[in-house]
Design a protein around this motif. Sequence first.
Motif, short mmCIF file in Angstrom:
data_model
loop_
_atom_site.label_atom_id
_atom_site.label_comp_id
_atom_site.label_asym_id
_atom_site.label_seq_id
_atom_site.Cartn_x
_atom_site.Cartn_y
_atom_site.Cartn_z
N THR A 125 -16.58 -7.33 1.79
CA THR A 125 -16.65 -6.31 0.74
C THR A 125 -15.29 -6.17 0.08
O THR A 125 -14.26 -6.37 0.72
N VAL A 126 -15.34 -5.84 -1.20
CA VAL A 126 -14.09 -5.57 -1.92
C VAL A 126 -14.25 -4.28 -2.70
O VAL A 126 -15.36 -3.86 -3.05
N GLY A 127 -13.14 -3.64 -2.99
CA GLY A 127 -13.16 -2.43 -3.81
C GLY A 127 -11.79 -2.17 -4.38
O GLY A 127 -10.77 -2.67 -3.86
N MET A 128 -11.78 -1.39 -5.46
CA MET A 128 -10.49 -1.04 -6.09
C MET A 128 -10.03 0.31 -5.56
O MET A 128 -10.84 1.22 -5.36
N ILE A 129 -8.74 0.43 -5.33
CA ILE A 129 -8.20 1.67 -4.76
C ILE A 129 -8.06 2.71 -5.87
O ILE A 129 -7.54 2.42 -6.96
N ALA A 130 -8.54 3.92 -5.59
CA ALA A 130 -8.40 5.01 -6.56
C ALA A 130 -6.92 5.32 -6.76
O ALA A 130 -6.18 5.46 -5.79
N GLY A 131 -6.52 5.41 -8.01
CA GLY A 131 -5.11 5.69 -8.30
C GLY A 131 -4.22 4.48 -8.14
O GLY A 131 -3.00 4.63 -8.02
N ALA A 132 -4.83 3.29 -8.16
CA ALA A 132 -4.03 2.06 -7.99
C ALA A 132 -2.95 1.97 -9.07
O ALA A 132 -3.18 2.32 -10.23
N ALA A 133 -1.81 1.48 -8.65
CA ALA A 133 -0.68 1.39 -9.59
C ALA A 133 -0.86 0.25 -10.59
O ALA A 133 -0.25 0.26 -11.66
N HIS A 134 -1.68 -0.72 -10.23
CA HIS A 134 -1.88 -1.88 -11.12
C HIS A 134 -3.37 -2.12 -11.35
O HIS A 134 -3.93 -3.12 -10.90
N PRO A 135 -4.03 -1.19 -12.05
CA PRO A 135 -5.49 -1.29 -12.17
C PRO A 135 -5.96 -2.53 -12.94
O PRO A 135 -6.99 -3.11 -12.60
N ASP A 136 -5.23 -2.92 -13.97
CA ASP A 136 -5.67 -4.08 -14.75
C ASP A 136 -5.62 -5.35 -13.92
O ASP A 136 -6.56 -6.15 -13.91
N GLU A 137 -4.50 -5.52 -13.20
CA GLU A 137 -4.38 -6.69 -12.33
C GLU A 137 -5.40 -6.63 -11.20
O GLU A 137 -5.95 -7.67 -10.78
N ALA A 138 -5.67 -5.42 -10.73
CA ALA A 138 -6.65 -5.27 -9.66
C ALA A 138 -8.03 -5.74 -10.11
O ALA A 138 -8.75 -6.41 -9.36
N LYS A 139 -8.37 -5.40 -11.35
CA LYS A 139 -9.69 -5.82 -11.85
C LYS A 139 -9.77 -7.34 -11.99
O LYS A 139 -10.80 -7.95 -11.69
#
Lengths: 504, 311
Positions: free
Chosen positions: B230-244
């Motif tokens: 499973t994968v997920g994005m962290i809420a409040g991530a400092a690098h949301p664009d790169e995370a996506k």
Amino acid sequence: MPSLALTSLWVLAVFSPVLLLTAESAAETLRNPELLALALPTGRRLGLLVNSLGLSAAVSLSAVVVGLLAGSVLWEWDAGPWSRLRWLLLALVPVPPYIHALSWMTALDWLGVSTAGWAPTFLVEFMAYLPLGLGLSLIGYMGVDASMVEAARLHRPDGDVFTRVVVPLVAPALVAAGGLVFAFTVTDYSVPTLFSVNVYSLEVFSDFSASNQAARSMMLSVPILLATMLALWASQSSLRSVVQSDASNRPAPRLSYPAWLGSLRLIGLGVACAQALVLAVTLVSASGGPGSVVYAVSSAHGDIGFTLFQAAATAALCVPLAFVAADHMRRGSGPWWLMAVAPLAVPSPLVGISVLRLAGASGLLYGSWAAPVLGTVVRFTPVASLAALAQLKRLDPLLLDAADLFGGTLGRAWFRVRLPLQAPGLAAAAALVFAFTMGEMGATLLTVPPGVSTVTIRVFNYLHYGGSDVVAGLCLVMVAAMAAAGLIGLTAFSLRRDSGGRSE
Amino acid sequence: MVYTSVDQVFSEPVFRRFEEATGIKVKAVYDVEAAKTTGLVNRLIAEKARPLCDVWWSGEIAQTILLKEEGVLAPYRSPSAEDIPPQYVDPDWHWVGFGGRARVLLVNTELVDPGDVPDSLFNLASTGVPAEKVGIAYPMFGTAATQAAALYAFLGPEEARALFTDLRDAGVRVVDGNSVVRDLVAGGQLAMGMTDTDDAIGAIERGAPVEMVFLDQGPDDMGTLIIPNTVGMIAGAAHPDEAKVLLDYLLSEEVEAQLVDSGWLQMPLRPVPVEQPYFDASSVKGMTVSWVDVYTHIEQAKKDMAEIFVR
């Protein structure tokens, strides 16, 4: 007396993370009073606690007894190449018990012996902590005033001199070793679970895994905390009660031991050699040769670099803190002792969580290389303090007091008198902390910044994958680094034996 | 910044290829089995107010749902996940599953007669093999805990608890993790034991005299548990664009194929151009269970497992 500023620094660095978590846990307990019941184990948990305490007591007692016997042989190896080589037996002090366990599993398999149950668990825990018992025992022997022993020999047979004079003089260091081994064993679940044995610390981890509540884990840890503090308190009380001074430059006396005692000493030495040999042979054979070691090193050079940084930084920070702590302990009221050793009993993931909470709340160190260093400083300053204290107790207290009274400014007294006197103890403390830090994982995993790892984390990662050659190669690298650090620090004791105490 | 419980030896090459493809640098923290599930999940919860991590990649699912419940994960609907079966996707897109590993019985063929190989978890300790030669990992941690929770969800707590109590009473050996089960079976100290397919294949590839057996495969049987990554994005991530970008990459067929090829995944959730040679994944009957139900039961299951086995 350490200045208020230095004492504050010690308290702030070592205790503030754990105190923050303790305060949060206390607040949670006030909201949810039934958590208090977790601190008083009953039924199944009580059985686990009794088992854990029994195992830890047996392991620490065995490490002390064998340390005493083998140390008496090594004590006499004080000339020629053996005077250095004897320290090699101690270079494995900080190898994680889990690595010892894997080596002994291999050895027991070769011998066709069962690898499940209490007997192999005891054997491996004992072997893993024997170098610590042996090391502190040897430090104790080296503090024995040879002139006192020679004087006793005029009146009593050598066997009596050993049991009635030498052993009591070495006892404080031995009991300190017993306390440390007890503390490390009672908080370790990795070896028992490998041998399908259940202990209380596994219960703490199991509950933490199920609930993810630090407050519950803190409450569950209370019995271990109390037992560890009691063991260390008892050991340190003994340490305080005997003051020795290493006033002699004479070589260790050559006692003529009765046959039964001579045999036991050789058996003790044989056991000490066996623990080193089994680890070395199994790691070398599993590593698959120099090529595998080179591959292991090249694939993990970044991890090795950070590990060395963390170990060196932790040692550098722990030494001045231990310097302060040891002085408080030497003057010794109970609360200082308990405060100095209590972090030993806190489970390592909780130390990691507490550092995270503190760093997050304060904004300091958060996400930096300093966070894992703080975690290992919290965990291993007590070890450094005890090592520094062992040497401090060999110094003439009048000399220290005179330095404080007549040394001029505080800084001048410390840097011109105290530091040179205590240098061997502080060097040994630094080496121990360096080595223990290299093997640390529980707190480091929770605090290491992204993109950075340590050799130990990589070793445990490969253990899951099954890369036994890489694991063995990395372990050999760790052992070599630890041996180097240990040899540098512990040799300082032998080189500077005459640096402290009264001059003749 | 990525936290992952996937073995470094499998996940690190994925990150390196991602870096080559996108130019985005990945900094990872790798969890270890020895941390007993008290590692990175607790770290993420502790960091929730000031997250250091951008992406969470887990080798299983229950801990990921826990992170969603704790408010650690943020929703992100990745275009790469459109063809993933809906039962492996969080309805709110806080997490997405991909690929999978199955729970499997690893059997030492030199120690176990074919007639003594069990066909069900329910007779794991009641064949001709002495129970003390049968191993399971502590079911409070890792995928063994997920399997216990899944059995709670599928069978009901009473029946599942009885199953594990029977295993304990029979004298089955409980060991320190799936990799230890693998090593003990491969080394002959155990005759057989429950582990994950990636562990089992590791033993086979190293030449150990072992084979994999999928349990409960009959028409009326419950099947074996297949656990997705499973994968997920962290809420409040400092690098949301790169995370996506990284999430899109991790959920791509290319990565699923790469992980099948490397041996981390054996049960792809969609057709991929790579097949692992050890068994026909399409013929394995999986347990039909709601992941939310699994998560709902996991805390109680872990506590019960500790009561049953830690004594």
